[in-house]
Design a protein around this motif. Sequence first.
Motif, PDB file in Angstrom:
ATOM      1  N   ARG A  15       0.853  -1.187   0.000  1.00  0.00           N
ATOM      2  CA  ARG A  15       0.000   0.000   0.000  1.00  0.00           C
ATOM      3  C   ARG A  15       0.891   1.240   0.000  1.00  0.00           C
ATOM      4  NH1 ARG A  15      -3.208  -1.128   4.253  1.00  0.00           N
ATOM      5  NH2 ARG A  15      -4.724  -2.036   2.839  1.00  0.00           N
ATOM      6  N   SER A  16       0.610   2.150  -0.923  1.00  0.00           N
ATOM      7  CA  SER A  16       1.394   3.375  -0.965  1.00  0.00           C
ATOM      8  C   SER A  16       0.997   4.277   0.198  1.00  0.00           C
ATOM      9  CB  SER A  16       1.183   4.112  -2.279  1.00  0.00           C
ATOM     10  OG  SER A  16      -0.123   4.649  -2.331  1.00  0.00           O
ATOM     11  N   GLU A  17       1.922   5.070   0.624  1.00  0.00           N
ATOM     12  CA  GLU A  17       1.643   6.002   1.708  1.00  0.00           C
ATOM     13  C   GLU A  17       0.901   7.237   1.205  1.00  0.00           C
ATOM     14  OE1 GLU A  17       4.527   8.698   4.294  1.00  0.00           O
ATOM     15  OE2 GLU A  17       4.659   6.569   4.817  1.00  0.00           O
ATOM     16  N   ALA A  18       1.224   7.682  -0.020  1.00  0.00           N
ATOM     17  CA  ALA A  18       0.681   8.937  -0.533  1.00  0.00           C
ATOM     18  C   ALA A  18      -0.443   8.760  -1.554  1.00  0.00           C
ATOM     19  CB  ALA A  18       1.808   9.754  -1.154  1.00  0.00           C
ATOM     20  N   GLY A  19      -0.776   7.533  -1.935  1.00  0.00           N
ATOM     21  CA  GLY A  19      -1.838   7.297  -2.909  1.00  0.00           C
ATOM     22  C   GLY A  19      -1.339   7.312  -4.339  1.00  0.00           C
ATOM     23  N   THR A  23       2.305   8.282  -6.007  1.00  0.00           N
ATOM     24  CA  THR A  23       3.175   7.104  -5.944  1.00  0.00           C
ATOM     25  C   THR A  23       3.147   6.423  -7.309  1.00  0.00           C
ATOM     26  OG1 THR A  23       2.521   6.866  -3.625  1.00  0.00           O
ATOM     27  CG2 THR A  23       3.728   5.043  -4.627  1.00  0.00           C
ATOM     28  N   ASP A  47      -2.314  -1.633  -3.644  1.00  0.00           N
ATOM     29  CA  ASP A  47      -3.214  -0.552  -3.255  1.00  0.00           C
ATOM     30  C   ASP A  47      -2.537   0.807  -3.359  1.00  0.00           C
ATOM     31  OD1 ASP A  47      -5.041   1.167  -2.032  1.00  0.00           O
ATOM     32  OD2 ASP A  47      -5.242  -0.032  -0.219  1.00  0.00           O
ATOM     33  N   GLY A  48      -3.030   1.644  -4.276  1.00  0.00           N
ATOM     34  CA  GLY A  48      -2.633   3.052  -4.287  1.00  0.00           C
ATOM     35  C   GLY A  48      -1.413   3.407  -5.116  1.00  0.00           C
TER      36      GLY A  48
END
Length: 169
Positions: A15-19, A23, A47-48
């Motif tokens: 899962r990306s931290e910044a979306g 990302t 995800d993201g």
Amino acid sequence: LNRGLDFMGKDLVLRSEAGAELTIIDCDGVDRGFYFHSNETSAAVLDGFTVREGNGTIPGNGGGVLIHYASPTIQNSRFIENVDGGIHCAYSTSVIHVRDVVLHSNFDSWYGGGVYAYSCTVLLQGVQFSENTAGYSGGGLYAVNAIVETVGCAFQANAAGVSGGGICA
């Protein structure tokens, strides 16, 4: 390198931290973004992320992501300007979940510019297909010998050389 990423049979959550907006996996036309091929289940989650300018090593084999013999969950992501299709799915025995994904300006010289589904089951929820192109059929979505359910999906300005600009099934 941040391309050709392989979950190697593990049910990981990436899962990306910044979306997806911030990302980006930029494949520079050299390799695909992700590869699921070792029986990963729906617990394997991407995800993201934005995957752009991916290139499958064999025509028609997922420039953005290739899923063979696996059933991951792909959500909140974007696949943009990938060659050999955005998402290529085949030979999966469980449901592949694709949710809240944007497929834009992906290209395949044969089938399924946005999504190619063969001998698998795919649930597409809230997926936006726009300006994807296939040389032959299924600019947005191509499905054969597959079960594909679409819920709340949108198809806009997809094109194919012979049939099924939006969907060919």
